[in-house]
Motif scaffolding. Structure first.
Motif, PDB file in Angstrom:
ATOM      1  N   TYR A  67       0.821  -1.205   0.000  1.00  0.00           N
ATOM      2  CA  TYR A  67       0.000   0.000   0.000  1.00  0.00           C
ATOM      3  C   TYR A  67       0.863   1.266   0.000  1.00  0.00           C
ATOM      4  O   TYR A  67       1.895   1.293   0.664  1.00  0.00           O
ATOM      5  N   PRO A  68       0.452   2.301  -0.738  1.00  0.00           N
ATOM      6  CA  PRO A  68      -0.806   2.509  -1.461  1.00  0.00           C
ATOM      7  C   PRO A  68      -0.779   2.032  -2.924  1.00  0.00           C
ATOM      8  O   PRO A  68      -1.645   2.404  -3.702  1.00  0.00           O
ATOM      9  N   LEU A  69       0.228   1.203  -3.269  1.00  0.00           N
ATOM     10  CA  LEU A  69       0.310   0.678  -4.628  1.00  0.00           C
ATOM     11  C   LEU A  69      -0.268  -0.729  -4.664  1.00  0.00           C
ATOM     12  O   LEU A  69      -0.314  -1.434  -3.654  1.00  0.00           O
ATOM     13  N   SER A  70      -0.682  -1.158  -5.841  1.00  0.00           N
ATOM     14  CA  SER A  70      -1.227  -2.501  -6.009  1.00  0.00           C
ATOM     15  C   SER A  70      -1.127  -2.901  -7.468  1.00  0.00           C
ATOM     16  O   SER A  70      -0.931  -2.052  -8.348  1.00  0.00           O
ATOM     17  N   LEU A  71      -1.266  -4.206  -7.702  1.00  0.00           N
ATOM     18  CA  LEU A  71      -1.329  -4.734  -9.067  1.00  0.00           C
ATOM     19  C   LEU A  71      -2.760  -5.144  -9.365  1.00  0.00           C
ATOM     20  O   LEU A  71      -3.397  -5.810  -8.553  1.00  0.00           O
ATOM     21  N   VAL A  72      -3.246  -4.755 -10.529  1.00  0.00           N
ATOM     22  CA  VAL A  72      -4.592  -5.123 -10.955  1.00  0.00           C
ATOM     23  C   VAL A  72      -4.516  -5.686 -12.363  1.00  0.00           C
ATOM     24  O   VAL A  72      -3.912  -5.071 -13.257  1.00  0.00           O
ATOM     25  N   ARG A  73      -5.089  -6.872 -12.554  1.00  0.00           N
ATOM     26  CA  ARG A  73      -5.079  -7.483 -13.883  1.00  0.00           C
ATOM     27  C   ARG A  73      -5.874  -6.640 -14.875  1.00  0.00           C
ATOM     28  O   ARG A  73      -6.939  -6.114 -14.560  1.00  0.00           O
ATOM     29  N   GLN A  74      -5.342  -6.531 -16.107  1.00  0.00           N
ATOM     30  CA  GLN A  74      -6.068  -5.814 -17.153  1.00  0.00           C
ATOM     31  C   GLN A  74      -7.364  -6.535 -17.498  1.00  0.00           C
ATOM     32  O   GLN A  74      -8.408  -5.921 -17.693  1.00  0.00           O
ATOM     33  N   LYS A  75      -7.293  -7.871 -17.551  1.00  0.00           N
ATOM     34  CA  LYS A  75      -8.460  -8.701 -17.763  1.00  0.00           C
ATOM     35  C   LYS A  75      -8.368  -9.887 -16.811  1.00  0.00           C
ATOM     36  O   LYS A  75      -7.277 -10.283 -16.394  1.00  0.00           O
ATOM     37  N   GLU A  76      -9.505 -10.479 -16.495  1.00  0.00           N
ATOM     38  CA  GLU A  76      -9.531 -11.564 -15.512  1.00  0.00           C
ATOM     39  C   GLU A  76      -8.678 -12.748 -15.927  1.00  0.00           C
ATOM     40  O   GLU A  76      -8.059 -13.409 -15.096  1.00  0.00           O
ATOM     41  N   ASP A  77      -8.627 -13.037 -17.224  1.00  0.00           N
ATOM     42  CA  ASP A  77      -7.868 -14.189 -17.711  1.00  0.00           C
ATOM     43  C   ASP A  77      -6.555 -13.770 -18.350  1.00  0.00           C
ATOM     44  O   ASP A  77      -5.986 -14.502 -19.161  1.00  0.00           O
ATOM     45  N   ASP A  78      -6.053 -12.574 -17.984  1.00  0.00           N
ATOM     46  CA  ASP A  78      -4.845 -12.025 -18.595  1.00  0.00           C
ATOM     47  C   ASP A  78      -3.797 -11.828 -17.513  1.00  0.00           C
ATOM     48  O   ASP A  78      -4.098 -11.358 -16.414  1.00  0.00           O
ATOM     49  N   ASP A  79      -2.536 -12.199 -17.815  1.00  0.00           N
ATOM     50  CA  ASP A  79      -1.462 -12.022 -16.840  1.00  0.00           C
ATOM     51  C   ASP A  79      -0.934 -10.594 -16.812  1.00  0.00           C
ATOM     52  O   ASP A  79      -0.175 -10.224 -15.906  1.00  0.00           O
ATOM     53  N   ASN A  80      -1.269  -9.778 -17.813  1.00  0.00           N
ATOM     54  CA  ASN A  80      -0.808  -8.395 -17.834  1.00  0.00           C
ATOM     55  C   ASN A  80      -1.512  -7.591 -16.749  1.00  0.00           C
ATOM     56  O   ASN A  80      -2.715  -7.729 -16.536  1.00  0.00           O
ATOM     57  N   CYS A  81      -0.735  -6.754 -16.057  1.00  0.00           N
ATOM     58  CA  CYS A  81      -1.276  -6.018 -14.924  1.00  0.00           C
ATOM     59  C   CYS A  81      -0.984  -4.523 -15.017  1.00  0.00           C
ATOM     60  O   CYS A  81      -0.003  -4.109 -15.652  1.00  0.00           O
ATOM     61  N   PHE A  82      -1.849  -3.739 -14.400  1.00  0.00           N
ATOM     62  CA  PHE A  82      -1.604  -2.324 -14.168  1.00  0.00           C
ATOM     63  C   PHE A  82      -0.998  -2.162 -12.778  1.00  0.00           C
ATOM     64  O   PHE A  82      -1.413  -2.843 -11.840  1.00  0.00           O
ATOM     65  N   VAL A  83      -0.046  -1.233 -12.636  1.00  0.00           N
ATOM     66  CA  VAL A  83       0.324  -0.762 -11.308  1.00  0.00           C
ATOM     67  C   VAL A  83      -0.650   0.347 -10.958  1.00  0.00           C
ATOM     68  O   VAL A  83      -0.790   1.321 -11.705  1.00  0.00           O
ATOM     69  N   CYS A  84      -1.365   0.183  -9.854  1.00  0.00           N
ATOM     70  CA  CYS A  84      -2.387   1.152  -9.457  1.00  0.00           C
ATOM     71  C   CYS A  84      -1.976   1.834  -8.153  1.00  0.00           C
ATOM     72  O   CYS A  84      -1.120   1.354  -7.418  1.00  0.00           O
ATOM     73  N   ILE A  85      -2.633   2.947  -7.880  1.00  0.00           N
ATOM     74  CA  ILE A  85      -2.365   3.695  -6.655  1.00  0.00           C
ATOM     75  C   ILE A  85      -3.683   4.153  -6.052  1.00  0.00           C
ATOM     76  O   ILE A  85      -4.639   4.462  -6.776  1.00  0.00           O
ATOM     77  N   ASP A  86      -3.741   4.159  -4.734  1.00  0.00           N
ATOM     78  CA  ASP A  86      -4.891   4.742  -4.037  1.00  0.00           C
ATOM     79  C   ASP A  86      -4.607   6.233  -3.893  1.00  0.00           C
ATOM     80  O   ASP A  86      -3.913   6.659  -2.969  1.00  0.00           O
ATOM     81  N   SER A  87      -5.139   7.007  -4.803  1.00  0.00           N
ATOM     82  CA  SER A  87      -4.823   8.435  -4.843  1.00  0.00           C
ATOM     83  C   SER A  87      -5.423   9.199  -3.670  1.00  0.00           C
ATOM     84  O   SER A  87      -5.045  10.349  -3.419  1.00  0.00           O
ATOM     85  N   ASP A  88      -6.361   8.584  -2.932  1.00  0.00           N
ATOM     86  CA  ASP A  88      -6.964   9.236  -1.767  1.00  0.00           C
ATOM     87  C   ASP A  88      -6.248   8.883  -0.463  1.00  0.00           C
ATOM     88  O   ASP A  88      -6.642   9.349   0.605  1.00  0.00           O
ATOM     89  N   SER A  89      -5.198   8.060  -0.557  1.00  0.00           N
ATOM     90  CA  SER A  89      -4.482   7.642   0.646  1.00  0.00           C
ATOM     91  C   SER A  89      -3.776   8.819   1.308  1.00  0.00           C
ATOM     92  O   SER A  89      -3.246   9.715   0.638  1.00  0.00           O
ATOM     93  N   ALA A  90      -3.736   8.800   2.641  1.00  0.00           N
ATOM     94  CA  ALA A  90      -3.009   9.818   3.397  1.00  0.00           C
ATOM     95  C   ALA A  90      -1.506   9.710   3.166  1.00  0.00           C
ATOM     96  O   ALA A  90      -0.759  10.653   3.477  1.00  0.00           O
ATOM     97  N   MET A  91      -1.062   8.580   2.618  1.00  0.00           N
ATOM     98  CA  MET A  91       0.365   8.399   2.339  1.00  0.00           C
ATOM     99  C   MET A  91       0.782   9.041   1.012  1.00  0.00           C
ATOM    100  O   MET A  91       1.962   9.065   0.682  1.00  0.00           O
ATOM    101  N   VAL A  92      -0.189   9.542   0.257  1.00  0.00           N
ATOM    102  CA  VAL A  92       0.077  10.117  -1.058  1.00  0.00           C
ATOM    103  C   VAL A  92      -0.115  11.635  -1.009  1.00  0.00           C
ATOM    104  O   VAL A  92      -1.132  12.124  -0.503  1.00  0.00           O
ATOM    105  N   SER A  93       0.871  12.355  -1.524  1.00  0.00           N
ATOM    106  CA  SER A  93       0.758  13.810  -1.580  1.00  0.00           C
ATOM    107  C   SER A  93       1.697  14.339  -2.655  1.00  0.00           C
ATOM    108  O   SER A  93       2.418  13.576  -3.304  1.00  0.00           O
ATOM    109  N   LYS A  94       1.713  15.641  -2.820  1.00  0.00           N
ATOM    110  CA  LYS A  94       2.636  16.280  -3.755  1.00  0.00           C
ATOM    111  C   LYS A  94       3.804  16.936  -3.029  1.00  0.00           C
ATOM    112  O   LYS A  94       4.700  17.477  -3.669  1.00  0.00           O
TER     113      LYS A  94
END
Length: 238
Positions: free
Chosen positions: A92-119
């Motif tokens: 956290y706040p990063l995660s891997l999310v599959r592009q498709k359910e039957d696909d091994d390709n993944c996006f790196v995602c971020i919880d942009s509302d997390s208190a750990m994320v800022s500018k």
């Protein structure tokens, strides 16, 4: 609240992530999925058990951080009290999310509302050219490695199930006075079944390097009494 979105070098060019050991986001999750690489280090602190998905039949290894649903006795405050930490807590706040359910390709995602994320504070994710920083590369590598370890763990759980080494266990705890608690739905390694394995099957476990995992799991069950005591103390202090 969370806002999980794919990480993008333009949209998130100025974002930074602060690393900390505030795991209070897990305060209502008493069972934490873990990987087999966690078994030995975590066994000195948490009971390690297995839960079964009733729809798929798949077993998941979990660290018990509470004896009642919705109460993680370790994560009620921002101050982590233990010397050991599950590998997944560092995602956290990063995660891997599959592009498709039957696909091994993944996006790196971020919880942009997390208190750990800022500018303003933390580690930059992208440099001035829009390239990934070494920090983001290392975090992405950790996510990928952990995904591989979860797959490895799932395979080992299935191997234990195929060998009929997992058995349903009911635990009865005394929480002080007249309060009793029955823990159901938890699976453990069946020690009698393990001892009764033919030599060739037992040696197969040894050659696969699974015996240390089994013994770490069995040893960890001694932590249940301490976990119950922590629950009692938490209840008293509320």
């Amino acid at each position: 609240m969370t806002n999980i979105v794919p990480l993008h070098h333009q949209q998130h060019a100025t974002l930074k992530v602060q690393d900390n050991k505030d795991f209070s986001r897990f305060k209502e999750q008493h069972l934490i999925p873990i990987v087999v690489q966690d078994f030995i280090p975590l066994a000195s602190e948490f009971p390690i058990v297995f839960v079964k998905n009733t729809e798929t039949g798949q077993f998941t290894a979990v660290a018990m951080m509470g004896i009642k649903p919705n109460i993680n006795v370790y994560c009620q405050t921002p101050n982590w009290p233990a010397e050991v930490i599950p590998s997944s807590f560092f995602n956290y706040p990063l995660s891997l999310v599959r592009q498709k359910e039957d696909d091994d390709n993944c996006f790196v995602c971020i919880d942009s509302d997390s208190a750990m994320v800022s500018k303003d504070q933390g580690q930059a994710l992208f440099d001035e050219k829009g390239e990934q920083t070494d920090y983001l590369k290392a975090r992405t590598e950790h996510l990928l490695n952990l995904a591989e370890r979860h797959e490895q763990t799932n395979n080992i759980m299935q191997y234990f199930a195929n060998k009929k080494l997992l058995t349903l266990k009911s635990l009865n705890l005394n929480l002080g006075g007249e309060e009793k608690l029955a823990l159901n739905g938890l699976y453990v390694i069946d020690e009698k079944r393990l001892e009764a394995l033919p030599d060739d099957e037992f040696n197969e476990l040894r050659k696969k390097g699974l015996l240390p995992l089994i013994y770490a799991h069995l040893s960890s069950m001694h932590q249940i009494a301490r976990l119950a005591k922590m629950h009692i103390n938490l209840s008293k202090n509320k």
